[in-house]
Design an enzyme around this catalytic site. Structure first.
Site, PDB file in Angstrom:
ATOM      1  N   GLY A   1      18.376   6.530 -31.907  1.00 28.67           N
ATOM      2  CA  GLY A   1      17.749   6.857 -30.669  1.00 28.67           C
ATOM      3  C   GLY A   1      17.200   7.905 -29.577  1.00 28.67           C
TER       4      GLY A   1
ATOM      5  N   ASN B   1      -4.555  -7.370   5.911  1.00 25.86           N
ATOM      6  CA  ASN B   1      -4.715  -7.969   4.713  1.00 25.86           C
ATOM      7  C   ASN B   1      -6.316  -9.029   4.723  1.00 25.86           C
ATOM      8  OD1 ASN B   1      -2.007  -8.614   2.822  1.00 25.86           O
ATOM      9  ND2 ASN B   1      -3.161  -6.504   2.790  1.00 25.86           N
TER      10      ASN B   1
ATOM     11  N   ARG C   1       4.060  -8.020  -4.766  1.00 29.89           N
ATOM     12  CA  ARG C   1       3.551  -7.364  -3.587  1.00 29.89           C
ATOM     13  C   ARG C   1       3.801  -8.596  -2.388  1.00 29.89           C
ATOM     14  NH1 ARG C   1      -2.888  -6.297  -2.846  1.00 29.89           N
ATOM     15  NH2 ARG C   1      -2.503  -5.726  -1.424  1.00 29.89           N
ATOM     16  N   HIS C   2       3.700  -8.124  -1.125  1.00 29.02           N
ATOM     17  CA  HIS C   2       4.504  -9.386  -0.177  1.00 29.02           C
ATOM     18  C   HIS C   2       3.223 -10.353  -0.235  1.00 29.02           C
ATOM     19  CE1 HIS C   2       1.269  -7.074   1.709  1.00 29.02           C
ATOM     20  NE2 HIS C   2       1.506  -6.147   1.643  1.00 29.02           N
TER      21      HIS C   2
ATOM     22  N   GLU D   1       4.936   1.469   2.524  1.00 31.13           N
ATOM     23  CA  GLU D   1       3.446   1.843   1.431  1.00 31.13           C
ATOM     24  C   GLU D   1       2.924   2.929   1.859  1.00 31.13           C
ATOM     25  OE1 GLU D   1       1.333   1.057  -0.348  1.00 31.13           O
ATOM     26  OE2 GLU D   1      -0.279  -0.416   0.772  1.00 31.13           O
TER      27      GLU D   1
ATOM     28  N   HIS E   1       3.922  -3.179  -1.638  1.00 28.66           N
ATOM     29  CA  HIS E   1       3.027  -3.297  -1.826  1.00 28.66           C
ATOM     30  C   HIS E   1       2.424  -2.477  -2.243  1.00 28.66           C
ATOM     31  CE1 HIS E   1       4.165  -2.996   2.577  1.00 28.66           C
ATOM     32  NE2 HIS E   1       5.734  -1.918   2.053  1.00 28.66           N
TER      33      HIS E   1
ATOM     34  N   ARG F   1       6.763  -7.312   6.714  1.00 31.83           N
ATOM     35  CA  ARG F   1       5.102  -8.221   5.491  1.00 31.83           C
ATOM     36  C   ARG F   1       6.958  -8.110   4.748  1.00 31.83           C
ATOM     37  NH1 ARG F   1       2.460  -3.099   6.582  1.00 31.83           N
ATOM     38  NH2 ARG F   1       1.558  -2.318   4.667  1.00 31.83           N
TER      39      ARG F   1
END
Lengths: 642, 525
Positions: A8, A217, A210-211, A282, A347, A262
């Site tokens: 590895g 938005n 995402r929310h 965010e 976000h 959100r």
């Protein structure tokens, strides 16, 4: 790196390299095996590696020296910070040679030795990775394995573990069950050790979403802490089913959200343990928070164009840059590395950064990664690849992606419809919320010796293929089972030659099973018994349809419609009934994501050492700053890069 | 789990689960004078600062409490059957308290004792496993006699056991105590145990079978720990053109630049004067380099940028050192916050450390963000000056003094003061210096020119000169010199958050009037 073959080493060096690159530290792996293949051809049998074979010995030393020279040149020329010298380096004399050469050029040396006494694990590694190496192209797997084991035996003859106590070294014994750390100097080294201690190789999936669409938005505004729109709420309701479908019911999962409303609202219907991270909030747009792109363009035209010039380093006035977000997300990544199944409801900017970490995207590309709303992304990290599936839920949402504008192109196209928006007729009939699945397997290492495979029909490594196609695995619903099945298949193949290959059937593209789940790997045609019914009861269909009509009709004024939708879907007792799933599984191997050498070194201003002010959105009077965040004195020759 | 819409509450409930780790018992193993107490104290300070409920259970303290300080060497001899029972009794009393504490919700208990025999360790493992507590052993091994000697002299001789002893006697006595343990001491060899062996203070570390995020954090911390002497300085940033707004990220005001220049002169003088004549330390100290750390907020790094004209001084900018984000409270006065968010203010008063105003950062969030700075600070062997906002200094200061979370928000870090901290094994020594205004006679134009002349690094553009236009700000600078009086001047992110806004009200009003055009100005620049 120090260690026998198939321990590895390459995996470790590539992973740490990816991590450091993501942090913005100039890092490169020098794989001596690649140099050997380049110099002496790929098809060398085991006796080439016999320490008593002077010819082979000489050739191998030649390759090692060339790699070393290249590495030293790279340090000087490209102001590299960390290089991995990926070879067995199994003898004391070789290590002395390396140490002397590096010390001469004022380069600190840290050895990472990987020791593995678990025979089964080594065998697994050989089967999993080594047989797909270019050394054994077009070779019978059994023969190749035997040859490789013989190669290891040759190395074992001359192997001397590190006992030189004056060296800086880390010994990783049996995949981190024991770690010995000797003479660690410097913060970066301890950081690498910490990272290595958090790595694990158990199979798991990482989901990103995402929310759901938020009110901001819909209005095209940045940031804020608004509630979900009606469509966003509907997505939140769809999410539990979507997760169970692709994770399996019995699997453990932890949900991470940010502390903003959100994402918490999007997670509210999920029943898994949840954790709200402040670090997942965010990107802070500073003074631009709550503005639309148009407003920013009007009020701060200079900033707006600066941002387009170097989006990664641009820091909003009083806010953050993508670079700041990467720094802030580092502890999250560290925690993520050691977790099992995780769903992150985040976000756009945050998920771009995390996604870029797993998929090894450069900082230039990072701010332009597409993470659309109402799409669940599933990443399954493998040794050298990361498999990605995207499940797009057919609930409309605004597109918040802003591609890099080209000269003459319109400045912004936020708010444009999504790529795969259903036709008007479909929308009207509105019977199903279809979920489109896209699968791809991407090599996550930019100069891995195994990346060449991806240009051929070996889109995924062998084990992936077995995994994808092993019928016994499908529908078992548990990744552990999958892993065990792979193990079984590998042992099977190891003992009975190519039999397992014939057991491999059903390429993924043949599967089109409407209304069925696709199993943990998107491959199984059978539905786990425990999966909730996927088709709505007939009586519920009209209601579902009505919902969609309401939603679609309310593009602009989606918000006021929210309550009515909620009430009209009150008969939806389980989330399972909310939507009818149609799954189109489309598998393709993405080649464009395999990076060529030219993209290895993104020529960002930071690495070039040019001035901060132009790129980072700071004002012209800000002092010059190096990649390590260090303010620099005026004379250029005094600049030291950490 | 119920989803709470009250972010502060949500975080608090979940914080115990942040590391997905249950209860952990950290058991120290090692001969006396191997730094067990030092490490356990540092570790508990770090963990507690992370928000993990941590407590040290020191067997030595229990012994002193139960049978007093006056004990002879025979007491520690494992051969001494008479005292063996007593010692077991003491150790078990300590252990019982620890288990009880776990039951009350503690997460990490640190057992600071010698635990040198295998039987004892096995007993501990069984005891803890029965309560579903994960044991983690930390063995400190030291085969360098110089380090042991130094440790005995610096720490043990001053310990409560040797109050009133002559130094040499104490050292001899202690060495005999160590010898008593020696024949019974067995290093950990059982590979099934989770253990960390620290050899010669981090020179080599062996980590065996350690799993879990919190455990790996602990190991990471141990890797960064060192015991070399050094100094840490803190100074607040200078006054900016817009103290009201976080978002505006306004540049330094002229008064701020003057403060920065004063700070630099004062600190360099201080270091020059104290370095050669350090009578306290017998060993000749080599002068340590000074490194300046600052945030990427304009007022911080512009303050620190004054150090750039000394090229031997490294100035590092770190975005994680940015001040606490005030969220919705940005640009609001305490009264306005009270009016707009009465509920939030109530909660903030109840829990000033963890309460988070909408979209703001709590001190807890800030502490988490600063964690990597803490580790770098632990590792750093140079002297460090941290130029940052008050909230950041409070958090770091709180860490260095092991303050509890209730103390941190109410700390006072006055402006115009340089804090000099010297971390030692048991405590951190603090000196506060008021920075004198040594360039008071210099007019603002001269000062601006000075700053500009520092380099080609700051181009003298007309826009840049805008700062120094003689507007009404000049009055303030010539008048009260707000920075040089050690009174706490209000800044945007302390507004109302500390729960005691009334004290600063009048002054607040004054400043907001003075720089009413602040944000605009900042944007134009």
């Amino acid at each position: 790196m120090v260690g026998l073959p198939a321990r590895g080493k390459t995996l470790i060096s590539q992973k740490v390299c990816r991590y450091l690159q993501w942090l913005g530290i100039t890092t490169k792996v020098f794989n001596v095996g690649n140099y050997r293949r380049k110099l002496h051809g790929a098809h060398q049998l085991h006796n080439f590696f016999d320490p008593h074979n002077p010819e082979g010995e000489r050739s191998r030393r030649e390759a090692a020296t060339e790699a070393l020279n290249d590495m030293i040149y790279w340090f000087k020329k490209e102001q590299g910070v960390v290089a991995f010298y990926d070879a067995t380096n199994s003898t004391r004399s070789r290590r002395e040679m390396l140490l002397a050469a590096c010390t001469k050029h004022n380069i600190q040396v840290m050895f990472i030795e990987s020791i593995c006494q678990d025979e089964a694990l080594v065998l697994h590694n050989i089967m999993d990775v080594k047989l797909s190496s270019p050394d054994y192209k077009d070779m019978d797997p059994e023969q190749a394995a035997a040859d490789f084991i013989a190669r290891i035996v040759h190395y074992e003859e001359a192997y001397e573990t590190i006992t030189e106590d004056n060296l800086t070294y880390i010994k990783l014994i049996n995949v981190g069950s024991q770690v010995i750390i000797n003479h660690i100097q410097g913060y970066l080294q301890s950081r690498i050790v910490y990272y290595l201690m958090n790595l694990h190789i158990a199979p798991r999936s990482i989901f990103f979403s995402r929310h759901g669409e938020s009110l901001y938005n819909v209005m095209g505004k940045l940031g804020g802490d608004s509630d979900l729109s009606a469509r966003g709420k509907q997505y939140a309701k769809t999410l539990p089913l979507l997760i169970t479908t692709h994770l399996g019911n019995s699997e453990q999962l932890t949900v991470w959200t940010s502390t903003l409303r959100r994402t918490i609202q999007t997670a509210q219907h999920l029943t898994y343990p949840k954790l709200a991270w402040k670090a997942l909030d965010e990107l802070d747009a500073g003074v631009c928070d709550g503005m639309t792109y148009e407003e920013i363009e009007q009020q701060y035209p200079e900033d707006f164009s600066n941002r387009d010039e170097d989006k990664f380093n641009y820091r909003y006035r009083g806010g953050e840059s993508y670079r700041d977000v990467v720094v802030r997300l580092e502890p999250v990544i560290m925690d993520l590395e050691r977790q099992r199944n995780i769903l992150i409801i985040g976000h756009q900017a945050i998920l771009r950064c995390i996604y870029a970490y797993f998929m090894n995207h450069s900082h230039e590309k990072l701010p332009y990664i597409k993470i659309p709303l109402h799409t669940l992304i599933q990443l399954t990290p493998k040794a050298y690849t990361c498999e990605e599936k995207r499940y797009k839920v057919d609930i409309e949402a605004v597109d918040t992606h802003r591609p890099k504008p080209r000269a003459g192109a319109p400045k912004t196209d936020a708010g444009q419809p999504m790529d795969h928006i259903p036709t008007e007729a479909e929308a009207k009939s509105g019977k199903d919320a279809a979920i489109t699945t896209t699968t791809m397997s991407t090599t996550t290492f930019r100069d891995s010796p195994y990346s060449t495979r991806h240009n051929s029909d070996y889109g995924t490594s062998r084990s992936d293929k077995v995994k994808d196609k092993e019928p016994a695995v499908a529908g078992s619903g548990a990744l552990e089972d999958t892993a065990r099945a792979i193990q079984a298949a590998l042992v099977d193949r190891a003992t009975s030659g190519s039999v397992a290959d014939t057991a491999v059937t059903l390429p993924l593209s043949n599967i089109k099973t409407p209304g069925a789940d696709s199993g943990p790997d998107g491959s199984g045609p059978s539905v786990p018994a425990s999966t909730p019914p996927l088709s709505p009861m007939p009586s519920q269909v009209p209601d579902a349809a009505a919902d969609h009509k309401v939603t679609r009709g309310s593009d602009a004024e989606g918000a006021p419609q929210g309550p009515s939708i909620a009430s009209s879907s009150s008969n939806i007792s389980t989330p399972a009934a909310a939507v009818n799933l149609t799954i189109e599984t489309d598998k393709h191997v993405s080649q464009n994501l395999v990076k060529s050498d030219t993209s290895l070194r993104p020529a960002t201003a930071w690495q070039e050492g040019t001035e901060y002010e132009r790129t980072a959105g700071a004002s012209p009077r800000d002092p010059v700053i190096s990649p390590g965040g260090r303010l620099l004195p005026k004379k250029k020759e005094n600049w030291h890069f950490p | 789990m119920a989803t709470s819409m009250y972010p502060g509450q949500l975080y608090k409930t979940e914080s115990g689960r942040l590391f997905h780790a249950g209860a952990i018992a950290i058991i120290f193993v090692g001969l006396p004078a191997r730094g067990k107490t030092h490490i356990s104290r540092s570790l508990s300070r770090y963990l507690r600062w992370l928000g993990v409920p941590t407590k040290v259970f020191s067997v030595g303290n229990y012994r002193r409490q139960i049978i007093g300080v006056e004990v002879t060497n025979d007491f520690f001899s494992p051969d001494n059957k008479a005292t063996a029972d007593l010692r077991i009794q003491i150790a078990n009393a300590c252990l019982d308290d620890m288990v009880k504490w776990f039951a009350e919700g503690g997460q990490v208990g640190i057992l600071d004792g010698s635990n040198t025999t295998e039987e004892r360790r096995q007993e501990l493992v069984e005891r803890f496993k029965a309560y579903n507590i994960t044991p983690l052993f930390i063995e400190t091994i030291c085969d360098n006699p110089a380090i042991i000697d130094a440790n005995i002299r610096s720490v043990k001789v001053s310990s409560p056991d040797y109050v009133g002893w002559k130094d040499t006697d104490a050292v001899d006595d202690f060495k005999r105590r160590i010898d008593n343990h020696l024949p019974f001491y067995k290093t950990i060899t059982d590979l099934n145990l989770s253990f960390v062996k620290l050899i010669n203070v981090g020179e080599r570390i062996i980590v065996n079978n350690v799993h879990g995020f919190l455990q790996s954090k602990i190991v990471y911390y141990l890797m960064n720990l060192h015991i070399c002497p050094r100094k840490i300085y803190f100074a607040r940033n200078g006054v900016s053109l817009n103290e009201q707004s976080y978002r505006a990220d306004a540049p330094l005001a002229p008064a701020g630049h003057r403060y920065a220049e004063n700070l630099k002169n004062f600190l360099l003088n201080l270091r020059e004067n104290t370095a050669p004549s350090s009578p306290s330390s017998s060993t000749p100290e080599t002068p340590r380099q000074l490194t300046v750390w600052t945030s990427s907020r304009k007022r911080s790094f512009q303050t620190a940028a004054h150090f750039l004209d000394h090229e031997e001084i490294i100035v590092r900018q770190r975005s994680v050192l940015a001040e606490r984000n005030p969220g919705v409270c940005d640009q609001l006065t305490p009264q306005e916050i009270e009016e707009k968010y009465p509920d939030e203010c109530e909660r903030a008063k109840n829990d000033p450390y963890r309460h988070r105003f909408p979209r703001a950062e709590s001190y807890y969030d800030l502490a988490n963000r600063l964690e990597k700075v803490i580790l770098e600070l632990e590792r750093e062997k140079n002297d460090v000056l941290i130029v940052a906002h008050e909230s950041v200094i409070k958090c770091l200061y709180g860490y260095l003094f092991g303050l509890s979370e209730t103390d941190i928000p109410s700390l006072e870090i006055p402006e115009g003061v340089l804090l000099e901290l010297v971390p030692t094994a048991y405590t951190t020594e603090e000196t506060r210096h008021v920075i004198p205004d040594t360039i008071a006679g210099v007019n603002w134009q001269q000062q601006a020119a000075n700053f500009l002349s520092l380099a080609g690094k700051v181009p003298a553009s007309p826009v840049y000169m805008d700062h120094y236009l003689p507007d009404d700000k000049r009055k303030r600078q010539d008048g009260s010199t707000a920075y040089s009086t050690p009174s706490s001047s209000p800044t945007s992110s302390t507004l109302g958050l500390s729960g005691s806004p009334s004290a600063t009200t009048t002054k607040q009003r004054e400043i907001s009037e003075e720089i009413g055009q602040g944000p605009e100005l900042a944007f134009r620049l």
